[in-house]
Each structure stands twice: as structure tokens, then as C-alpha cells.
Design a protein around this motif. Structure first.
Motif, PDB file in Angstrom:
ATOM      1  N   ASN A  66       0.839  -1.210   0.000  1.00 31.11           N
ATOM      2  CA  ASN A  66       0.000   0.000   0.000  1.00 31.11           C
ATOM      3  C   ASN A  66       0.874   1.260   0.000  1.00 31.11           C
ATOM      4  N   GLU A  91       3.651  13.463 -14.217  1.00 32.49           N
ATOM      5  CA  GLU A  91       2.713  14.137 -15.117  1.00 32.49           C
ATOM      6  C   GLU A  91       2.879  15.660 -15.065  1.00 32.49           C
ATOM      7  N   THR A 137       2.448   1.600  -3.352  1.00 35.05           N
ATOM      8  CA  THR A 137       1.441   2.055  -4.324  1.00 35.05           C
ATOM      9  C   THR A 137       1.186   3.547  -4.195  1.00 35.05           C
ATOM     10  N   MET A 138       1.099   4.006  -2.936  1.00 29.54           N
ATOM     11  CA  MET A 138       0.894   5.445  -2.715  1.00 29.54           C
ATOM     12  C   MET A 138       2.060   6.262  -3.257  1.00 29.54           C
ATOM     13  N   LYS A 139       3.280   5.737  -2.946  1.00 30.63           N
ATOM     14  CA  LYS A 139       4.460   6.456  -3.449  1.00 30.63           C
ATOM     15  C   LYS A 139       4.512   6.441  -4.979  1.00 30.63           C
ATOM     16  N   LEU A 140       4.135   5.278  -5.551  1.00 30.72           N
ATOM     17  CA  LEU A 140       4.112   5.178  -7.012  1.00 30.72           C
ATOM     18  C   LEU A 140       3.126   6.175  -7.623  1.00 30.72           C
ATOM     19  N   ASN A 141       1.904   6.211  -7.036  1.00 33.41           N
ATOM     20  CA  ASN A 141       0.898   7.165  -7.531  1.00 33.41           C
ATOM     21  C   ASN A 141       1.384   8.605  -7.413  1.00 33.41           C
ATOM     22  N   LEU A 142       2.055   8.893  -6.262  1.00 33.68           N
ATOM     23  CA  LEU A 142       2.603  10.233  -6.068  1.00 33.68           C
ATOM     24  C   LEU A 142       3.665  10.550  -7.119  1.00 33.68           C
ATOM     25  N   CYS A 143       4.510   9.529  -7.377  1.00 29.28           N
ATOM     26  CA  CYS A 143       5.558   9.738  -8.401  1.00 29.28           C
ATOM     27  C   CYS A 143       4.943   9.934  -9.779  1.00 29.28           C
ATOM     28  N   LEU A 144       3.915   9.132 -10.062  1.00 25.16           N
ATOM     29  CA  LEU A 144       3.256   9.276 -11.362  1.00 25.16           C
ATOM     30  C   LEU A 144       2.631  10.668 -11.511  1.00 25.16           C
ATOM     31  N   SER A 145       2.016  11.118 -10.405  1.00 32.90           N
ATOM     32  CA  SER A 145       1.412  12.462 -10.429  1.00 32.90           C
ATOM     33  C   SER A 145       2.472  13.535 -10.662  1.00 32.90           C
TER      34      SER A 145
END
Length: 286
Positions: free
Chosen positions: A39, A53, A42-50
């Protein structure tokens, strides 16, 4: 014995069951830890993806700014080149304009010099007339108008009333005028006859004031050429009748003033223009 074996078997099964539960509990704990780690990842990945972008958007924006700056820079370089060309053309045009003004100023200066020379000659002529001729008689007037010398001689000095025969007294004055004309072979002399507005009664020879004014002009011209040695090529005889009065013909005194002969002494116009043309040719050679 069988009972003992059974007890041992149950005890072993119980011990085995307890060990399994403990392992399951450990596995569940580890699974929870892995799930938490997943989890978190995943949060860090989403943050990195954001963030990625946002960085891509910023990168696109910066690329656009960079392209605009390159275009502006190219435009500025082009404008600088155009301004340099315009500046060079402007400088050339200014230089041509200054040359044109300089040439015109020189032409004007030359013309002024020519006019000054003409005026100087005219002034010398007036001085010569006043000194050599000694025209201090009130019936004789010498003046200059626009570079031309005018000698007005009252008709009572030149002719008897209604006559075009030159008197002896007039010949004395005309002799002095002839001397000045003879000293200026490049000048022209116009002899003008003027009358008042009293109608001429007429006779077999003279018809009207036109006739009288012309006859008086030609009579003086003959005296100047035939008796006083003036070159006929320098003389012009003209009759002006009553149409150029000095004053109104409203009294005997004024009519006497208007009855006169005017001798106009002037440089030859063609020679004056030849002088100007010569100056212009000299300018074109420089």
C-alpha cells in the motif's frame, strides 16, 4: 497399549495443530506487513506518477517557451538586419538630400552673385550719370527700379508744345546721356515718349497722342544716333501715349509732369541670361 498409542497420536495431532496455527498467525502478520508495504509503495508510485505528469506538463510548457524565444530571437536578428539596411539606406538618402541642398544653395549663391554683379554695374551707371551728366535740373530725374536706370526728361526741355522737333537745349542734355551710353556698349537703351490725356487735335502728319509719343521717341533716337554717335543697335524707340501717367491728369501742372520722355538704360537681357547659364554650366562640371 492401543490406548497409549491413541493418546500419543492425539497428543501429536494436538501439537501439530498448535504449530500450524502459530505459523498461520506468523504468515498473516507477514502478509499484513507486505500488504502495508505494498500500500505504501502504491501510494508512493501514484505520487511519483502524479509528479511525473506535472513535470511532463512543465517540460511541454518550457519547450513551448523555448520555441517562442527562439522564434523571437530569429525575428530580432532579422529586424536588426532590416534596421541596419534601413539605417544604411536612410543615411544614403540623407546624404543625397544634403548634397542636393548644397547644390541648390550653390546655385542660389551663383545667381545672387550674378544679380549682385548686375546691380553693381547698374549702380556704377547711376553714379556715372549723376557725376558726368550733372543732371541737377528739376526737369530731369534719374532713378533705379529693379536694376534698371530710368532718366525722365520733361518735354518742355525737349520739345515745343505739340511738336516733335528736338530743341537745342535738349541736345545738350542728350549729349551727356549719349556719352554714358557710348561708354556701355553692352547696354540697351529704350527711348519712350509719354503724353498727357488731352486729345491731340491732329494734322496732316500727326493723328493722335500715340503718333505724337512715337514721333518724339524716334526724333530723340535720331539725334542720339545721327548727331551724338550712339550705336543704333543699342536703341529702341517706343511710344506710350497717355497710358502710363506719373500722376493724375487733373491739373495743368500734373499734365506737364506726365508729358515726358523716359530713357531706360539696362543691360541686355540675353547677356544677363547668358551669364546665368554660364554659371549653371560651371556648377554642373563640379
Amino acid at each position: 497399549m492401543k490406548r497409549v498409542v491413541a493418546i500419543i497420536a492425539v497428543s501429536a495431532l494436538a501439537l501439530t495443530s498448535c504449530g500450524t496455527k502459530k505459523k498461520i498467525a506468523d504468515l498473516e502478520t507477514k502478509n499484513k506487513e507486505c500488504q502495508d508495504l505494498l500500500n505504501t509503495a502504491t501510494m508512493k508510485l501514484n505520487l511519483c506518477l502524479s509528479e511525473k505528469e506535472k513535470m511532463n506538463e512543465q517540460n511541454d510548457y518550457l519547450k513551448k517557451i523555448n520555441e517562442d524565444l527562439k522564434k523571437n530571437n530569429a525575428d530580432l536578428i532579422n529586424n536588426v538586419g532590416n534596421m541596419t539596411t534601413l539605417t544604411q539606406q536612410g543615411a544614403a538618402n540623407v546624404e543625397k538630400a544634403l548634397e542636393s541642398i548644397k547644390e541648390k544653395d550653390l546655385k542660389i549663391s551663383r545667381l545672387q552673385d550674378a544679380l549682385t554683379k548686375k546691380d553693381s554695374v547698374t549702380l556704377a551707371l547711376v553714379t556715372s550719370l549723376k557725376k558726368s551728366v550733372g543732371l541737377d535740373d528739376p526737369d530731369i530725374n534719374v532713378n533705379v527700379e529693379k536694376g534698371v536706370v530710368f532718366i525722365n526728361i520733361s518735354d518742355k526741355m525737349l520739345f515745343k508744345s505739340g511738336s516733335y522737333v528736338v530743341t537745342n537745349k535738349a541736345k545738350e542734355v542728350l549729349g551727356k546721356v549719349a556719352k554714358v551710353i557710348n561708354d556701355k556698349p553692352d547696354f540697351e537703351c529704350m527711348v519712350e515718349g509719354h503724353t498727357d490725356n488731352v486729345p491731340f487735335t491732329g494734322n496732316a502728319i500727326l493723328i493722335d497722342n500715340w503718333d505724337l509719343s512715337v514721333k518724339r521717341a524716334t526724333a530723340i533716337t535720331r539725334v542720339l544716333t545721327q548727331e551724338l554717335g550712339v550705336n543704333p543697335k543699342q536703341l529702341i524707340a517706343a511710344g506710350r501715349s497717355e497710358y502710363i501717367p506719373l500722376v493724375e491728369n487733373n491739373s495743368a501742372e500734373n499734365r506737364a509732369t506726365n508729358r515726358r520722355t523716359r530713357i531706360v538704360i539696362m543691360p541686355k537681357i540675353d547677356q544677363f541670361y547668358d551669364m546665368i547659364e554660364k554659371e549653371m554650366k560651371n556648377l554642373s562640371k563640379k
